[in-house]
Design a protein around this motif. Structure first.
Motif, PDB file in Angstrom:
ATOM      1  N   UNK A 202      53.070  30.273  34.998  1.00  0.00           N
ATOM      2  CA  UNK A 202      54.456  30.721  34.886  1.00  0.00           C
ATOM      3  C   UNK A 202      54.813  31.716  36.009  1.00  0.00           C
ATOM      4  N   UNK A 203      53.858  32.560  36.389  1.00  0.00           N
ATOM      5  CA  UNK A 203      54.106  33.587  37.400  1.00  0.00           C
ATOM      6  C   UNK A 203      53.924  33.073  38.827  1.00  0.00           C
ATOM      7  N   UNK A 204      53.339  31.890  38.956  1.00  0.00           N
ATOM      8  CA  UNK A 204      53.112  31.339  40.285  1.00  0.00           C
ATOM      9  C   UNK A 204      51.987  32.022  41.038  1.00  0.00           C
ATOM     10  N   UNK A 205      50.969  32.486  40.287  1.00  0.00           N
ATOM     11  CA  UNK A 205      49.812  33.127  40.911  1.00  0.00           C
ATOM     12  C   UNK A 205      48.548  32.491  40.339  1.00  0.00           C
ATOM     13  N   UNK A 206      47.396  32.885  40.837  1.00  0.00           N
ATOM     14  CA  UNK A 206      46.142  32.322  40.352  1.00  0.00           C
ATOM     15  C   UNK A 206      45.687  33.048  39.084  1.00  0.00           C
ATOM     16  N   UNK A 207      44.885  32.384  38.227  1.00  0.00           N
ATOM     17  CA  UNK A 207      44.326  33.071  37.059  1.00  0.00           C
ATOM     18  C   UNK A 207      43.514  34.298  37.444  1.00  0.00           C
ATOM     19  N   UNK A 208      42.857  34.242  38.609  1.00  0.00           N
ATOM     20  CA  UNK A 208      42.070  35.394  39.057  1.00  0.00           C
ATOM     21  C   UNK A 208      42.973  36.600  39.315  1.00  0.00           C
ATOM     22  N   UNK A 209      44.176  36.348  39.839  1.00  0.00           N
ATOM     23  CA  UNK A 209      45.123  37.447  40.079  1.00  0.00           C
ATOM     24  C   UNK A 209      45.567  38.065  38.766  1.00  0.00           C
ATOM     25  N   UNK A 210      45.817  37.229  37.757  1.00  0.00           N
ATOM     26  CA  UNK A 210      46.192  37.728  36.434  1.00  0.00           C
ATOM     27  C   UNK A 210      45.062  38.563  35.846  1.00  0.00           C
ATOM     28  N   UNK A 211      43.828  38.089  36.017  1.00  0.00           N
ATOM     29  CA  UNK A 211      42.672  38.823  35.512  1.00  0.00           C
ATOM     30  C   UNK A 211      42.536  40.174  36.188  1.00  0.00           C
ATOM     31  N   UNK A 212      42.699  40.196  37.514  1.00  0.00           N
ATOM     32  CA  UNK A 212      42.618  41.469  38.247  1.00  0.00           C
ATOM     33  C   UNK A 212      43.699  42.432  37.780  1.00  0.00           C
ATOM     34  N   UNK A 213      44.876  41.900  37.529  1.00  0.00           N
ATOM     35  CA  UNK A 213      45.993  42.754  37.115  1.00  0.00           C
ATOM     36  C   UNK A 213      45.694  43.448  35.791  1.00  0.00           C
ATOM     37  N   UNK A 214      45.119  42.706  34.850  1.00  0.00           N
ATOM     38  CA  UNK A 214      44.898  43.273  33.522  1.00  0.00           C
ATOM     39  C   UNK A 214      43.577  44.012  33.372  1.00  0.00           C
ATOM     40  N   UNK A 215      42.604  43.708  34.197  1.00  0.00           N
ATOM     41  CA  UNK A 215      41.312  44.335  34.026  1.00  0.00           C
ATOM     42  C   UNK A 215      40.965  45.362  35.096  1.00  0.00           C
ATOM     43  N   UNK A 216      41.899  45.596  35.994  1.00  0.00           N
ATOM     44  CA  UNK A 216      41.791  46.756  36.881  1.00  0.00           C
ATOM     45  C   UNK A 216      40.713  46.722  37.933  1.00  0.00           C
ATOM     46  N   UNK A 217      40.116  45.563  38.204  1.00  0.00           N
ATOM     47  CA  UNK A 217      39.084  45.527  39.243  1.00  0.00           C
ATOM     48  C   UNK A 217      39.713  45.755  40.621  1.00  0.00           C
ATOM     49  N   UNK A 218      40.871  45.159  40.810  1.00  0.00           N
ATOM     50  CA  UNK A 218      41.643  45.388  42.031  1.00  0.00           C
ATOM     51  C   UNK A 218      43.110  45.351  41.641  1.00  0.00           C
ATOM     52  N   UNK A 219      43.931  46.052  42.405  1.00  0.00           N
ATOM     53  CA  UNK A 219      45.352  45.980  42.111  1.00  0.00           C
ATOM     54  C   UNK A 219      45.944  44.748  42.766  1.00  0.00           C
ATOM     55  N   UNK A 220      47.149  44.366  42.366  1.00  0.00           N
ATOM     56  CA  UNK A 220      47.854  43.244  42.956  1.00  0.00           C
ATOM     57  C   UNK A 220      49.142  43.777  43.553  1.00  0.00           C
ATOM     58  N   UNK A 221      49.817  42.941  44.331  1.00  0.00           N
ATOM     59  CA  UNK A 221      51.049  43.394  44.971  1.00  0.00           C
ATOM     60  C   UNK A 221      52.122  43.663  43.916  1.00  0.00           C
ATOM     61  N   UNK A 222      53.093  44.496  44.283  1.00  0.00           N
ATOM     62  CA  UNK A 222      54.176  44.829  43.359  1.00  0.00           C
ATOM     63  C   UNK A 222      54.948  43.586  42.951  1.00  0.00           C
ATOM     64  N   UNK A 223      55.199  42.695  43.906  1.00  0.00           N
ATOM     65  CA  UNK A 223      55.943  41.475  43.604  1.00  0.00           C
ATOM     66  C   UNK A 223      55.182  40.599  42.609  1.00  0.00           C
ATOM     67  N   UNK A 224      53.865  40.439  42.825  1.00  0.00           N
ATOM     68  CA  UNK A 224      53.056  39.635  41.903  1.00  0.00           C
ATOM     69  C   UNK A 224      53.011  40.285  40.524  1.00  0.00           C
ATOM     70  N   UNK A 225      52.893  41.613  40.495  1.00  0.00           N
ATOM     71  CA  UNK A 225      52.839  42.330  39.220  1.00  0.00           C
ATOM     72  C   UNK A 225      54.109  42.103  38.408  1.00  0.00           C
ATOM     73  N   UNK A 226      55.264  42.118  39.075  1.00  0.00           N
ATOM     74  CA  UNK A 226      56.530  41.904  38.373  1.00  0.00           C
ATOM     75  C   UNK A 226      56.619  40.497  37.805  1.00  0.00           C
ATOM     76  N   UNK A 227      56.140  39.502  38.580  1.00  0.00           N
ATOM     77  CA  UNK A 227      56.172  38.117  38.081  1.00  0.00           C
ATOM     78  C   UNK A 227      55.235  37.941  36.892  1.00  0.00           C
ATOM     79  N   UNK A 228      54.067  38.599  36.951  1.00  0.00           N
ATOM     80  CA  UNK A 228      53.113  38.525  35.840  1.00  0.00           C
ATOM     81  C   UNK A 228      53.703  39.163  34.586  1.00  0.00           C
ATOM     82  N   UNK A 229      54.310  40.356  34.761  1.00  0.00           N
ATOM     83  CA  UNK A 229      54.901  41.047  33.614  1.00  0.00           C
ATOM     84  C   UNK A 229      56.013  40.219  32.970  1.00  0.00           C
ATOM     85  N   UNK A 230      56.824  39.556  33.807  1.00  0.00           N
ATOM     86  CA  UNK A 230      57.898  38.717  33.284  1.00  0.00           C
ATOM     87  C   UNK A 230      57.327  37.522  32.525  1.00  0.00           C
TER      88      UNK A 230
END
Length: 333
Positions: free
Chosen positions: A7-35
């Motif tokens: 739905x966010x147009x990103x990889x599952x690994x990016x979603x995992x990084x966003x929620x588990x804090x191993x690495x941050x993601x870009x602000x634009x990707x974060x907004x799409x994930x949150x939406x």
């Protein structure tokens, strides 16, 4: 998680990084994930340990600049998984020590460049990562993230001088040691030197750089008969105070007086006329600050200088008057 990624147009690994804090993601990707999370009603399962608390030491909230920094911090910090606590440091005493005893504070952000030395020593003794935000610190035990205030003010003064404003009223906070106020005044002096002009200390007014202070300092300059065709205030809200003081005596901006601010806060883009200002990259400074606490490795305290930008608004024009604004011209108006 795969559904959120799709739905966010990103990889599952990016979603995992966003929620588990191993690495941050870009602000634009974060907004799409949150939406996508809201649309899918997805509830992530957090597996990382509590990353701790970031303590922000705040001098006061009189300045709109500090309020904007705090708003941006509150917006950004959830992406890093941290909790945040604000500790006022305007009063004397050692009340702040209680916070450090009761909370799992893993990082400290200074917003006050002249922080109490006892407090700095106490925090350093606890081996807590610290960042001086938006200023240079004489205490080399913390990381510093800021713009080059001297160069920024130098460019601002040169901009006004190139517009043929040789009589410039400068509004500054009280300069201390290597403070931003000291550096900005130094930058203005260098610009005058380059143009072969004498820097008039009588045209510098010192105060808190609030709206009210900007208004009072300008009104005082007019009463004292100080001549000027432009004003350079070292905060945007002080610049707005300048505009109000000029308007009260019948002077228009920029027709009669050009006005320049400093900081580039959102308020500078919301007023009419739009303020010409030196813009600090507040969002980027916050990202760099929070990134510091993500790095678990021992690192040397370093200084990061980010680029500023002169934003041309509608409050500065070429000086076409035969003489500077003075008490006499104000009286004629």
């Amino acid at each position: 998680m795969r559904d959120v990624a799709k739905r966010a147009g990103v990889s599952p690994a990016t979603v995992s990084r966003y929620f588990h804090g191993k690495n941050i993601v870009t602000t634009e990707a974060a907004k799409r994930i949150e939406e996508a999370v809201r649309e899918l009603a997805y509830t992530p399962v957090y597996k990382q340990k509590n990353p701790g608390v970031i303590a922000v030491l705040i001098p006061n909230l009189k300045l709109a600049y500090f309020s904007e920094v705090l708003r941006e911090l509150l917006e950004a910090v959830p992406r890093y998984g941290y909790r945040m606590v604000f500790i006022p440091v305007t009063e004397q005493g050692e009340a702040y020590k209680q916070f450090f005893k009761e909370l799992d504070i893993t990082g400290v952000i200074y917003l006050e460049e002249n922080a109490d030395q006892d407090m700095l020593n106490y925090i350093a003794a606890k081996n807590i990562k610290t960042v001086m935000f938006g200023a240079i610190s004489a205490d080399k035990r913390c990381k510093m993230i800021h713009i080059n205030d001297l160069a920024a003010a130098h460019e601002g003064a040169r901009y006004l001088l190139n517009l043929q404003h040789e009589q410039i009223l400068i509004l500054s906070d009280y300069p201390k040691s290597i403070s931003s106020g000291f550096q900005r005044i130094t930058g203005c002096k260098r610009a005058f030197e380059e143009f072969g002009l004498e820097f008039d200390e009588n045209k510098v007014k010192y105060g808190e750089l609030t709206y009210d202070s900007g208004y009072r300092m300008t009104a005082q300059a007019i009463r004292e008969g100080i001549t000027f065709t432009a004003a350079f205030a070292f905060s945007d809200e002080a610049a707005l105070g300048v505009i109000s003081a000029l308007s009260e005596v019948g002077l228009k901006v920029p027709e009669d007086v050009s006005v320049m601010g400093f900081d580039g806060i959102s308020l500078s883009r919301q007023v009419t006329p739009k303020l010409t200002t030196i813009s600090q990259p507040i969002k980027k400074m916050i990202e760099q600050t929070l990134d510091t606490f993500q790095n678990q490795k021992k690192e040397e305290n370093i200084e990061i200088t980010l680029p500023y930008r002169l934003e041309q608004g509608e409050t500065c024009v070429v000086n076409q008057k035969s003489k500077a604004i003075s008490k006499e011209t104000v009286n004629r108006k």
